[in-house]
Design a protein around this motif. Structure first.
Motif, short mmCIF file in Angstrom:
data_model
loop_
_atom_site.label_atom_id
_atom_site.label_comp_id
_atom_site.label_asym_id
_atom_site.label_seq_id
_atom_site.Cartn_x
_atom_site.Cartn_y
_atom_site.Cartn_z
N MET A 98 6.05 -10.99 0.70
CA MET A 98 7.40 -11.34 -0.16
C MET A 98 7.69 -12.83 0.12
O MET A 98 7.29 -13.23 1.05
CB MET A 98 8.39 -10.40 0.66
N VAL A 127 8.42 -10.16 -4.97
CA VAL A 127 7.14 -9.32 -4.24
C VAL A 127 5.83 -10.08 -5.04
O VAL A 127 5.70 -10.12 -6.02
CB VAL A 127 7.22 -7.96 -4.44
N TYR A 169 5.09 -7.61 3.03
CA TYR A 169 5.94 -6.66 2.29
C TYR A 169 6.16 -5.50 2.96
O TYR A 169 4.82 -4.71 3.22
CB TYR A 169 5.66 -6.68 0.98
#
Ligand code: MV4
Length: 458
Positions: free
Chosen positions: A156, A170, A202
């Motif tokens: 991210m 993302v 992430y």
């Protein structure tokens, strides 16, 4: 104690603060825009000052007008509520410059926690778990590629000046990395005037858990357990619970201690919240610190039997906290539904207008925090949230049942609202089982939209 407090906010939170002041014997000064002349916070305050035309930039965000109102009305202190100027370090400092006590943390704490990369670095240094990623902003594209290789995918990209879901992206694989990085920087620069970004691993469909904190001016910092805030749509919370259906006493102790440790690291004073992401395997990571009272504070109040807004005012006036951390355990459950003037059947499009008639539910364990009344006009200029319905119960099942009862009693005519959407969520088997993460509402909303399309073509 203060003689007079100016409330630099509107709507339900302004009213909430006025009620707390009244109980403490403190006079109140409301501020309002030309669109809010007939608002309940204006009627309920001892004094009220118009600070400008309807747009927030010219009224609720207009620092010179608000300071002038505070000085001329001889207020001793300013309560900023949430949103608007509540997390503006410059405003907190200006207030103090004019001899007005700021009901909140110091400007230094607001500033440190407002820089999301710096906040993360401070927490890491203090021993609070953080999501693996770059230590601070990414310096250049070479460093980016090296870091991404180490962290792995998906990852991210987050804006240093972002927060609350703004400026996030993302990245699924190496092919998307450079393009995503350049776009993220351009977007952050345009949105925040600061194009610095940082990266981290992430975490898919986590839970959003936040710890309520209070600190006084004598170094005492305590926590009031967690709120479960995973039920969000487009980074707007919709339903919150206290306690979380998945946090055990042992986990609460761990996350709570981590949050207190983090708050100590910045000498935190007044009410604040530390947000964590909770992974499927119960590992938790620092996300952000909110240096204000939050919308969803009532669920904590109902379960822990505390008045957080009163505590904020008392702390700012120099009171010492006398809470025994070990004695505070959640022995009840509370749920909050945010009622918005919006159309759940049309992509939650805002639906401002006049409330021609309203029936507010009541009974044991029901609380309604709102500034609206019959004949009130919900203005298109501000947030669509017009009230918070809170249900309390001895356990989660009782709180859900009471909320469903209250929602079925409630009647609002004149505007579109999200009561039916709340009913859908509360009746969902996965919700009832407490099995949901941050992706739950998005999926539910998509399912409802698809069902609607199907029934329209039949
Ligand atoms: C994340 C994440 C997954 N992995 N960070 C959203 C708000 C902002 N405070 C941070 N957010 C997220 N950060 C990593 N490394 C997922 C989210 C996120 C989220 C977090 C809390 C509640 C709802 C959310 C919805 C989408 C994404």
């Amino acid at each position: 104690m203060f003689g007079k407090v100016l409330i630099a906010n509107r709507g339900e939170i302004a009213l909430r603060i006025i009620r707390a002041c009244r109980e403490l014997g403190i006079g109140t000064v409301a501020i309002y825009s030309e669109a809010d002349r007939n608002s309940l916070h204006v009627k309920c305050a001892d004094e009220a000052v118009c600070v400008g035309p309807p747009p927030s930039q010219s009224s609720y965000l207009h620092i010179p007008n608000i300071i002038t109102a505070a000085v001329l009305s001889k207020a001793d202190a300013i309560h900023p509520g949430y949103g608007y100027l509540s997390e503006r370090a410059d405003f907190a400092e200006i207030c103090e410059d004019y001899g007005l006590i700021w009901i909140g943390p110091g400007a230094a704490q607001i500033e440190k926690m407002g820089d999301k990369a710096q906040a993360k670095a401070i927490m890491k240094q203090a021993g609070v778990p953080v999501i693996p990623g770059s230590d601070g902003p990414v310096a250049n594209e070479d460093q980016l590629v090296a870091l991404a290789c180490k962290i792995g995918y998906p990852l991210m990209i987050k804006a240093v000046a972002g927060g609350g879901g703004k400026g996030m992206r993302v990245i699924n694989d190496e092919d998307e990395l450079l393009k995503g990085y350049r776009l993220a920087r351009a977007e952050a620069g345009a949105a925040f005037g600061d194009d610095q970004v940082y990266i981290e691993k992430y975490i898919a469909n986590p839970r959003h858990i936040e710890i309520q904190l209070l600190g006084d001016h004598y170094g005492n910092i305590v926590h009031f357990g967690e709120r479960e805030c995973s039920l969000q749509r487009r980074h707007q919370k919709v339903i919150e619970e206290c306690p979380s259906p998945v946090v055990t006493a042992a986990l609460r102790q761990q996350i709570g201690s981590a949050a207190v440790k983090g708050a100590r690291a910045v000498n935190y004073v007044n009410a604040g919240t530390i947000e964590f992401l909770l992974d499927q395997d119960s590992s938790f990571y620092f996300l952000e610190m909110n240096t204000r009272i939050q919308v969803e504070h009532p669920v904590t109040e109902m379960v822990y039997g505390i008045d957080l807004v009163k505590a904020q005012i008392q702390i700012a006036a120099g009171a010492e906290l006398e809470y025994d951390q070990s004695k505070r355990v959640p022995t009840a459950h509370a749920i909050e539904c945010r009622l918005n003037a919006e159309d759940p059947d049309n992509d939650f499009l805002p639906s401002p207008g006049v409330i021609s008639s309203i029936h507010i539910p009541g009974g044991h364990g029901i609380r309604w925090d709102s500034h609206v009344y019959q004949g009130y006009e919900i203005s298109p200029y501000y947030d669509s949230m017009f009230g918070k319905l809170i249900a309390w119960g001895g356990d989660r099942e009782e709180a859900i049942d009471r909320m469903l009862g209250a929602l079925s009693e409630m009647e609002i005519v004149g505007i579109k609202h999200n009561i039916s959407f709340h009913q859908c969520v509360l009746n969902d088997p996965k919700f009832k089982a407490g099995e949901y993460g941050t992706s739950f509402l998005q999926r539910l909303a998509a399912r409802l939209a698809a069902d609607r399309k199907l029934s329209n073509t039949r």
